[in-house]
Design a protein around this motif. Sequence first.
Motif, mmCIF file in Angstrom:
data_model
loop_
_atom_site.group_PDB
_atom_site.id
_atom_site.type_symbol
_atom_site.label_atom_id
_atom_site.label_comp_id
_atom_site.label_asym_id
_atom_site.label_seq_id
_atom_site.Cartn_x
_atom_site.Cartn_y
_atom_site.Cartn_z
ATOM 1 N N ARG A 14 25.347 9.499 13.533
ATOM 2 C CA ARG A 14 25.727 11.139 13.328
ATOM 3 C C ARG A 14 26.085 11.533 14.852
ATOM 4 N NH1 ARG A 14 21.017 11.961 9.251
ATOM 5 N NH2 ARG A 14 21.987 11.561 7.070
ATOM 6 N N GLU A 26 27.067 4.450 7.086
ATOM 7 C CA GLU A 26 25.867 4.584 6.445
ATOM 8 C C GLU A 26 25.448 3.693 5.280
ATOM 9 O OE1 GLU A 26 24.531 9.147 7.574
ATOM 10 O OE2 GLU A 26 25.568 8.756 5.480
ATOM 11 N N GLU A 36 15.236 12.157 5.418
ATOM 12 C CA GLU A 36 16.878 12.313 5.217
ATOM 13 C C GLU A 36 16.819 13.456 4.492
ATOM 14 O OE1 GLU A 36 19.647 10.556 6.422
ATOM 15 O OE2 GLU A 36 18.056 10.308 7.987
ATOM 16 N N SER A 62 18.879 4.557 13.400
ATOM 17 C CA SER A 62 20.059 3.854 13.557
ATOM 18 C C SER A 62 21.230 4.912 12.785
ATOM 19 C CB SER A 62 20.446 2.705 12.700
ATOM 20 O OG SER A 62 19.664 1.867 13.236
ATOM 21 N N VAL A 63 20.683 5.624 11.974
ATOM 22 C CA VAL A 63 21.531 6.780 11.265
ATOM 23 C C VAL A 63 21.802 7.877 12.137
ATOM 24 C CG1 VAL A 63 21.621 8.315 9.229
ATOM 25 C CG2 VAL A 63 21.045 5.899 8.897
ATOM 26 N N CYS A 112 16.189 2.067 10.322
ATOM 27 C CA CYS A 112 17.400 2.842 10.218
ATOM 28 C C CYS A 112 17.301 4.132 10.346
ATOM 29 C CB CYS A 112 17.453 2.343 8.515
ATOM 30 S SG CYS A 112 17.714 0.576 8.190
ATOM 31 N N GLN A 117 24.338 0.533 6.443
ATOM 32 C CA GLN A 117 23.126 0.487 6.795
ATOM 33 C C GLN A 117 22.142 0.451 5.786
ATOM 34 O OE1 GLN A 117 22.683 0.507 10.196
ATOM 35 N NE2 GLN A 117 20.415 0.054 10.073
#
Length: 242
Positions: free
Chosen positions: A228, A133, A156, A223-224, A220, A136
């Motif tokens: 996870r 992370e 987030e 992607s995150v 992103c 990223q």
Amino acid sequence: MAQFAPDNALLRSLSKKDLEELRPHLELIDLTVGQVLYEMEDPINWVYLPEVGLLSLITVMVSGAALETSIVGREGGVGFIEALGSGVMYSRVIVQIPGKAYRVRAVAYRRAFDDSPAMRKAVHRQLELLQAESRQAIACHGLHKVKERFNRWLLECQDLSGGLDDMPLKQEFLAVMLGVSRTAITRIAMGAQRQGLIRYARGSVKILDRKGLERGACECRASVQHLRRQLEPDSVLGRAQA
């Protein structure tokens, strides 16, 4: 005795036996907005494991300039890495969104880490996730527009804090989180409000259209989520995003 079922991912990863052995050392505390849990170079006396709410890790320059480098919610903790190494915190840790957290003395946490293979496995997964992370985030900060990062950051915050729709996020905190001026935050937030994505008032952001924020967030975000799912498939976020 009622079954002990914490929401924090690190605690949930423990076996029932390990969790019951650690339980007497856990203290549930309230988290209040702006509360400082650690200053830079403070010794690690406690490990904090959020249940609800959000913590920000902020790096402060010699000049006093500051930038958020990480946010921590129910999927992780604060001090759980440093307690196993230097025993020193190298970020300022403040409460961004109020809630509750378990805290455990560092010495008891280290004992649990040494005794529990499940705890060691969970910590190693968290380390891998944090490293990915962080990479990223560096790319995101350098390549993506502030508006896209703003949308992603709100999503987030909601995910990691426990799914809150109405979040007490002050303008100055938002500016530190994204590394921009408060004027820029006002402009972007008011634009999102005109689009019907959020309701923005002094010290508060309420998400009205989560799907709209998703569409406007940078890549992103996806992607995150993928990270996870790969590294924490059994976590609250991993299951929700599968």
